[in-house]
Design an enzyme around this catalytic site. Structure first.
Site, mmCIF file in Angstrom:
data_model
loop_
_atom_site.group_PDB
_atom_site.id
_atom_site.type_symbol
_atom_site.label_atom_id
_atom_site.label_comp_id
_atom_site.label_asym_id
_atom_site.label_seq_id
_atom_site.Cartn_x
_atom_site.Cartn_y
_atom_site.Cartn_z
ATOM 1 N N GLN A 23 -4.258 2.004 -19.288
ATOM 2 C CA GLN A 23 -2.881 2.393 -19.594
ATOM 3 C C GLN A 23 -2.175 1.381 -20.495
ATOM 4 O OE1 GLN A 23 -1.087 5.183 -18.837
ATOM 5 N NE2 GLN A 23 -2.801 6.137 -17.765
ATOM 6 N N THR A 67 -27.684 8.014 -26.636
ATOM 7 C CA THR A 67 -27.367 8.056 -28.062
ATOM 8 C C THR A 67 -25.876 7.856 -28.255
ATOM 9 O OG1 THR A 67 -29.213 9.543 -28.414
ATOM 10 C CG2 THR A 67 -27.523 9.482 -30.150
ATOM 11 N N CYS A 125 -5.564 13.192 -11.156
ATOM 12 C CA CYS A 125 -6.743 13.296 -10.306
ATOM 13 C C CYS A 125 -6.389 13.781 -8.910
ATOM 14 C CB CYS A 125 -7.431 11.942 -10.215
ATOM 15 S SG CYS A 125 -7.477 11.124 -11.799
#
Ligand SMILES: *Cc1c(COP(=O)(O)O)cnc(C)c1O
Length: 391
Positions: free
Chosen positions: A180, A238, A325
């Site tokens: 944040q 990758t 969340c």
């Protein structure tokens, strides 16, 4: 009216960042590990981004920056990776705070099941960890201190440099979740005596799914993701080349524009806070002074945060009751409870988080609709009737 006031959850991708990323999503699609030219060009872009980010966060060497899939992975890697190494040396104690992001708290809980002891420091009613509490909690068997740079719900900025100094003097590793703070307040891993630092691009107008972990040279850490030899064999997979280029560009823009944004957002924030505090039985959560420029987090007694959000959505406002969340569950936020707020008050919370795209007109509109909606919801709230009758 459409107002996006949930920038602590995620931000819009900046057009300049998209422009920097586009070639790496189209022509330059080669795998950075391959030997032909388009792969080599992609590899150069990744290494240039690493160098740029190292400079922007005050790292001594680009080799200290590792790319990840975002903040959650960086937090998991930092804490699990360090604890795995140090457990073998008999260190089985972690110090954190009660109001960390779940990407830290749930990792600590999982390590507790593996035999770690976790100290959860209090954050008091101002939402600030006390450096002296960190100092008092350190033991010979402490493996790691992990304290967030700025809280994602209430925006309070922690005294990270002081905590870093204490940890360095005690010889204990220090990780900070700077997700944040990054791009919003000055962060410097060297000045702050930080050993490990997490960041993620989508919180400062970069793409989702790309972050970084700073690991100070000399810190021993186990891998979280094994596989190929990418990231000097420490984080397989990758490379997300376009994401990495976007992360670097977004951070550069954020830091270049930090001062002017800070001035503008602080002014808007304080006007909104002052206006909303005029609502009867309202409160600002967390310190006003040590606070991210774009964060407003308030409680309004006698209402449910969820109802407030639904009404705001109908009024064209995207906001949050705290953490993305925990939405979907009706449990009050662990952050607000950590400030010592009772359950029934913590339920009536509202987080408004702003970016450079927000305007004074947005604030005018919010100052009109939020009090109206709070009044409306209170008009048929039994809880509000009870509060009123008790006084
Ligand atoms: C958003 C956030 C995270 C998670 O980052 P992702 O990139 O979404 O995984 C971790 N910590 C804090 C403080 C956050 O705000």
């Amino acid at each position: 009216m459409h107002i996006y006031a949930d920038n602590a959850a995620t931000t819009a991708l900046s057009p300049d960042v998209l422009k920097a990323m586009t070639p790496y999503l189209t022509e330059i699609y080669g795998n950075p590990s391959s030997l032909y030219r388009t792969g080599a060009v992609a590899k150069d872009a990744v290494e240039a981004a690493r160098e740029n980010i190292a400079k922007l966060i005050g790292a001594k060497s680009p080799a200290e920056v590792y790319f990840t899939s975002g903040g959650s992975e960086s937090d998991n890697w930092a804490i699990k990776g360090v604890c795995k190494v140090l457990k073998a040396q008999g260190k089985n104690h972690i110090i954190t705070s009660k109001f960390e992001h779940h990407a830290v708290l749930h990792v600590c809980e999982s390590l507790a099941k593996e035999g770690f002891e976790v100290t959860y420091l209090d954050v008091y009613s101002d939402g600030l960890v006390r450096p002296e509490d960190v100092k008092a909690a350190i033991r010979p068997e402490t493996a790691l201190v992990t304290i967030m740079y700025a809280n994602n719900e209430i925006g309070t900025i922690q005294p990270i440099a002081e905590i870093g100094k204490i940890c360095r003097e005690a010889g204990v590793l220090f990780h900070t979740d700077a997700v944040q703070a990054m791009g919003n307040v000055p962060v410097n891993v060297t000045d702050d005596s930080v050993d490990l630092l997490s960041l993620t691009a989508h919180k400062f107008h970069g793409p989702k799914g790309c972050g970084a972990l700073y690991i100070r040279r000399g810190v021993r850490i186990a891998n979280l993701i094994d596989g190929g030899a990418q990231e000097r064999s420490r984080r397989a997979g990758t490379e997300n080349v376009a994401g990495i280029v976007g992360l670097s560009k977004a951070l550069e823009i954020a830091i270049d524009t930090m001062e002017e944004r800070r001035e503008k957002l602080t002014k808007m924030r304080d006007r909104l806070i002052d206006g909303l505090l005029r609502i009867e039985r309202s409160r600002l959560n967390g310190s006003r002074e040590c606070r991210l420029p774009g964060n407003v987090n308030m409680c309004f007694e006698g209402i449910e945060g969820e109802s407030l959000l639904l009404k705001l959505d109908l009024a064209g406002v995207c906001a949050s009751s705290g953490s993305a969340c925990t939405s979907g569950s009706l449990d009050p936020s662990h952050v607000l409870l950590s400030l010592g707020l009772p359950h029934e008050i913590a339920h009536g919370s509202l987080r408004l988080s702003f970016s450079d795209s927000n305007t004074e007109e947005d604030i005018d509109y919010l100052l009109k609709v939020v009090p109206e909606i709070v009044d409306y919801l209170r008009s048929f709230s039994p809880l509000w009737d009870k509060i009123k009758s008790e006084n």
